[in-house]
Design an enzyme around this catalytic site. Structure first.
Site, PDB file in Angstrom:
ATOM      1  N   SER A 156       3.464  -0.942  -2.691  1.00  0.00           N
ATOM      2  CA  SER A 156       2.620   0.019  -2.143  1.00  0.00           C
ATOM      3  C   SER A 156       3.226   1.119  -3.996  1.00  0.00           C
ATOM      4  O   SER A 156       4.074   0.699  -4.091  1.00  0.00           O
ATOM      5  CB  SER A 156       3.289   1.419  -0.939  1.00  0.00           C
ATOM      6  OG  SER A 156       4.139   1.516  -1.593  1.00  0.00           O
ATOM      7  N   ASP A 157       2.872   2.020  -4.261  1.00  0.00           N
ATOM      8  CA  ASP A 157       3.206   3.299  -5.431  1.00  0.00           C
ATOM      9  C   ASP A 157       4.080   3.625  -4.855  1.00  0.00           C
ATOM     10  O   ASP A 157       4.236   3.356  -3.911  1.00  0.00           O
ATOM     11  CB  ASP A 157       1.874   3.937  -5.915  1.00  0.00           C
ATOM     12  CG  ASP A 157       2.657   4.383  -7.024  1.00  0.00           C
ATOM     13  OD1 ASP A 157       3.748   4.272  -7.509  1.00  0.00           O
ATOM     14  OD2 ASP A 157       1.693   4.782  -8.090  1.00  0.00           O
ATOM     15  N   TYR A 158       4.645   4.281  -5.805  1.00  0.00           N
ATOM     16  CA  TYR A 158       5.916   5.152  -5.280  1.00  0.00           C
ATOM     17  C   TYR A 158       5.627   5.874  -4.102  1.00  0.00           C
ATOM     18  O   TYR A 158       5.003   7.059  -4.312  1.00  0.00           O
ATOM     19  CB  TYR A 158       7.025   5.436  -6.717  1.00  0.00           C
ATOM     20  CG  TYR A 158       7.849   6.409  -6.558  1.00  0.00           C
ATOM     21  CD1 TYR A 158       8.901   5.776  -7.184  1.00  0.00           C
ATOM     22  CD2 TYR A 158       8.591   7.209  -5.725  1.00  0.00           C
ATOM     23  CE1 TYR A 158      10.248   6.260  -7.231  1.00  0.00           C
ATOM     24  CE2 TYR A 158       9.510   7.853  -5.584  1.00  0.00           C
ATOM     25  CZ  TYR A 158      10.480   7.207  -7.149  1.00  0.00           C
ATOM     26  OH  TYR A 158      12.112   7.265  -6.033  1.00  0.00           O
ATOM     27  N   ALA A 159       6.973   5.809  -2.775  1.00  0.00           N
ATOM     28  CA  ALA A 159       6.318   6.475  -1.744  1.00  0.00           C
ATOM     29  C   ALA A 159       5.155   6.866  -0.929  1.00  0.00           C
ATOM     30  O   ALA A 159       4.696   7.801  -0.018  1.00  0.00           O
ATOM     31  CB  ALA A 159       7.203   7.767  -2.149  1.00  0.00           C
ATOM     32  N   ALA A 160       3.897   6.184  -1.734  1.00  0.00           N
ATOM     33  CA  ALA A 160       2.913   5.998  -1.440  1.00  0.00           C
ATOM     34  C   ALA A 160       2.594   6.224   0.091  1.00  0.00           C
ATOM     35  O   ALA A 160       1.504   6.489   0.638  1.00  0.00           O
ATOM     36  CB  ALA A 160       1.775   5.450  -2.348  1.00  0.00           C
TER      37      ALA A 160
END
Ligand code: BGC
Length: 746
Positions: A269-273
């Site tokens: 996932s992208d950061y905290a997505a």
């Protein structure tokens, strides 16, 4: 290890330990000497220690120093039961310490062998620092310079995005890398899947709405190319895509990426997505988010507590999810194995006294070559450039002495290593007999704007001298010189992630300086530093030459000086269109035809596709860029204008260098599919060649037209070739229509 060993290892893990492999945390969670866990960050992230044991964590984000990596890994393995090494992943986007020009600049070189050499160099420096995976390449197509991340992108065109994708993956991982990632290579991660580069109005993290046709034909191919090139990781994207967030999008990740593209590697996932799925209004709570992201085959949760706190419950409720978990963990173990981590968890950093290639002269040279090929000359009235010998040269502007020219995503680069423009020019002063003087002229950012920079405000240099005084000094120095080299642009912190600008233009206080200097009557060579195409309509007529430098990397100052002096001939061409004003955005070359195309002969007639207050053409079009050479295109030939489907077609053209400068020209081939069941753009780049010509030399450049070039995707993602008529253009930019013909295929 072989696959059997990996399966045995997998079977020995408890469900909790398996989930741990799916969690990525930052370095502050890991102690380098005692207990593995640092409790402060756990609380901050909301990790529930009844549910999650940090000792099970599988990967680490953005630890970029070899010593830290070595210590964290050693300490972790000493205390770990199964001895599964941590995976160290980081954002090394266009250089570790030797920083290359930003990606948007690199694609202006149209020299993808050089792009690959740059990626290879970057991978080597990363390997030597102990990093295992880089979150690069970013291949998002961009059509809106308001968006700050255009700097990380290959630009607006699909062919360039595909080529960038392929050559970057090959450079980072090694060509034909199937199973093993050898020494000096690391794993690549293509991002952001999908279509992150098209947020509404260029606004960071905003939704993306795209038709299926545009997705399949323009936006998807770059990511698919990375998959076809064997990329080991894919990163999801923050945005909604047609109403569904990419990070929980089962159609996108499972059906398209895994199913249709055949991606078998790790999806992160992208950061905290994953956590943000709830904020998007897509999931009720963290459990729901974990469940749907996992179902959509996202393997690693980057930096949130969602998988860590919830996956156990998700799996308990639905036993079938255990299979999914095993598959995800195996994918992660496999890549750890391909990197050789089970045999050597300290790859690259095992020997503390090692000699590295970081910032070696070979790497610096490569960075310089790339900068020289990626700068684009946009204007050169009366051939003011290259500058002659024996001149008094005034160096004016906030970028003359500026070392922060690496761009926003060079997080490991150090400004101290940069060669400034002043240093570059001074290195040539003796041989050119230039007498150089300097004035700042104006600050980089005017005082009233600094407050908009949030936490970066303190990094911006404040100038205590009033602006009037600075301008006066610049005028005085410039008046005594033969020529002014004026270096302006946006500051590093005005572009990059969360660097959207509603009006991406040259700042007003810099325009004021340009206008004042114009009044002196001396020739002005403008050098523009920026992470995006800036709107320059206000000053375009006030300057004599423009070199668009982008953020040119560690060696930028030397590369620019070499171009200014004529030691090197500019050869870059734009990979992104320059608008005349904000109202034209989004503006790009491969737009669709309209039923009412503008009629220049009857311009004042109302009912055409045009603006009442501005031209429809851009300030500078995709594919445009000048050279000191005068390239003449002639003898355009097509060997068959009416052919059967199975017949081959070749087009050729002769390029003559009618000048005394050795130079490189980028010869571009565009195709217009004149009518089709799903309408195609007015023209699309399908091939190009960058050719080197000696003074007064001529070369014939030829292209084979393939069926693939004439095909397009339908709305279900199937590639079609339709018989009919096609227009072929060969020229020096997307607007060059001098050499064209129509072919018909039946
Ligand atoms: C960016 C990614 C990056 C990630 C990890 C995110 O904010 O969108 O491109 O790889 O952070 O640092």
């Amino acid at each position: 290890m072989n696959l059997n060993d990996l399966n045995l290892l997998l079977n020995n893990l408890t469900v909790e330990e398996k989930i741990g492999q799916l969690i990525q945390l930052t370095g502050d969670f890991f102690d380098q000497e005692d207990e593995i866990i640092e409790t402060g960050p756990m609380t901050k992230l909301g990790l529930d220690d009844n549910k999650y044991d940090v000792k099970n964590t599988g990967s680490v984000l953005n630890v970029v120093n070899g010593k830290d990596i070595l210590n964290i890994q050693k300490n972790y393995l000493e205390q770990s039961k199964h001895k599964i090494p941590l995976l160290f992943m980081a954002d090394i986007i266009y250089g570790y310490k030797t920083i290359l020009p930003i990606p948007l600049a690199q694609t202006c070189s149209w020299n993808f062998n050089l792009v690959k050499d740059g990626a290879s160099m970057m991978a080597k420096e990363c390997f030597e620092a102990g990093i295992h995976v880089t979150f690069s390449p970013m291949v998002d197509i961009v059509r809106d310079p308001r968006w700050g991340r255009v700097l990380e992108s290959p630009g607006e065109d699909t062919l360039l995005s595909k080529m960038y994708s392929k050559y970057m993956v090959e450079g980072i991982q090694g060509q034909d890398c199937n199973d093993e990632i050898g020494n000096n290579k690391i794993a690549a991660c293509v991002k952001h899947f999908a279509a992150y580069g098209a947020p509404r109005a260029g606004l960071e993290y905003a939704e993306v709405e795209l038709s299926q046709s545009t997705l399949w034909n323009d936006y998807f191919p770059g990511y698919k190319e990375a998959v076809d090139s064997g990329v080991k990781f894919v990163m999801t994207s923050f945005n909604l895509l047609n109403g569904i967030p990419c990070t929980g999008n089962i159609w996108l990740n499972k059906d398209i990426l895994r199913g249709k593209f055949g991606f078998n590697g790790v999806l992160i996932s992208d950061y905290a997505a994953i956590e943000e799925l709830t904020k998007h209004g897509f999931t009720k709570d963290a459990f729901d988010s974990a469940s749907i992201a996992f179902e959509s085959t996202v393997d690693i949760d980057m930096k949130t507590s969602v998988y860590a706190n919830n996956l156990l419950d998700v799996v308990k409720i639905d036993n079938k999810k255990l299979d999914l978990l095993n598959t995800a963990v195996l994918r992660i173990l496999r890549v750890k194995n391909e990197l050789g981590l089970f045999e050597n968890p300290y790859r690259g950093v095992e020997n503390e006294d090692r000699v590295t290639s970081i910032l070696s002269s070979e790497h610096l040279d490569l960075s310089k070559n790339m900068a020289e090929e990626s700068v684009v000359m946009l204007k050169n009235s009366r051939n003011i450039l290259p500058l002659k010998k024996d001149l008094d040269v005034a160096l004016i502007g906030p970028y003359i002495k500026e070392k922060a020219t690496l761009g926003f995503w060079a997080i490991t680069g150090e400004n101290k290593d940069t060669i400034t423009l002043e240093e570059g020019v001074k290195n040539l002063s003796d041989s050119m007999n230039w007498r150089v003087s300097y004035a700042l002229g104006c600050p980089m950012v005017c005082e009233s704007e600094i407050k908009n920079y949030g936490k970066y405000a303190e990094k911006i240099e404040r100038v205590s001298v009033p602006e009037d005084k600075l301008r006066e000094e610049a005028i005085e120095i410039s008046s005594k010189s033969d020529v002014i080299i004026l270096a302006v642009g946006e500051s590093t912190y005005q572009s990059g992630e969360a660097g959207s600008r509603s009006n991406p233009c040259i700042p007003d206080h810099q325009i004021k300086l340009i206008k004042k200097l114009k009044k002196i009557g001396k020739p002005i060579v403008l050098i523009v530093y920026a992470g995006r195409p800036l709107i320059m309509s206000d000053i375009i007529d006030d300057v004599d030459a423009i070199l668009y430098a982008w953020y040119p990397g560690t060696m930028g100052g030397q590369a620019l000086a070499n171009l200014i002096s004529g030691n090197v001939n500019p050869s870059g061409k734009l990979s992104m269109t320059f608008p005349r004003n904000v109202g034209q955005i989004p503006i790009y070359y491969n737009t669709y035809k309209t039923g009412r195309p503008i009629d220049y002969e009857n311009y004042n007639h109302r009912f055409y596709s045009k603006y009442l207050d501005e031209k429809v053409t851009p300030l500078f079009s995709f594919g445009y860029g000048l050279s000191y050479s005068n390239f003449i295109y002639k003898n355009f030939k097509v060997d068959n204008k009416s052919l059967k489907q199975e017949e081959k077609l070749k087009v050729s053209i002769t390029i003559e260098n009618r000048s005394e400068y050795i130079g490189k020209e980028i010869v571009q081939l565009y195709i217009d599919d004149m009518y089709s069941t799903i309408v195609r753009p007015r023209k699309e780049l399908k091939a190009f060649k960058k050719v080197l010509l000696k003074p007064f030399e001529e070369v014939e450049v030829s292209f084979s037209i393939t069926e693939e070039m004439l095909s397009f995707y339908d709305n279900e993602g199937e590639l079609h070739f339709e018989l009919g008529e096609f227009k072929i253009f060969v020229g020096s930019s997307s607007e060059d229509e001098m050499n064209q013909c129509i072919i018909s295929i039946d």
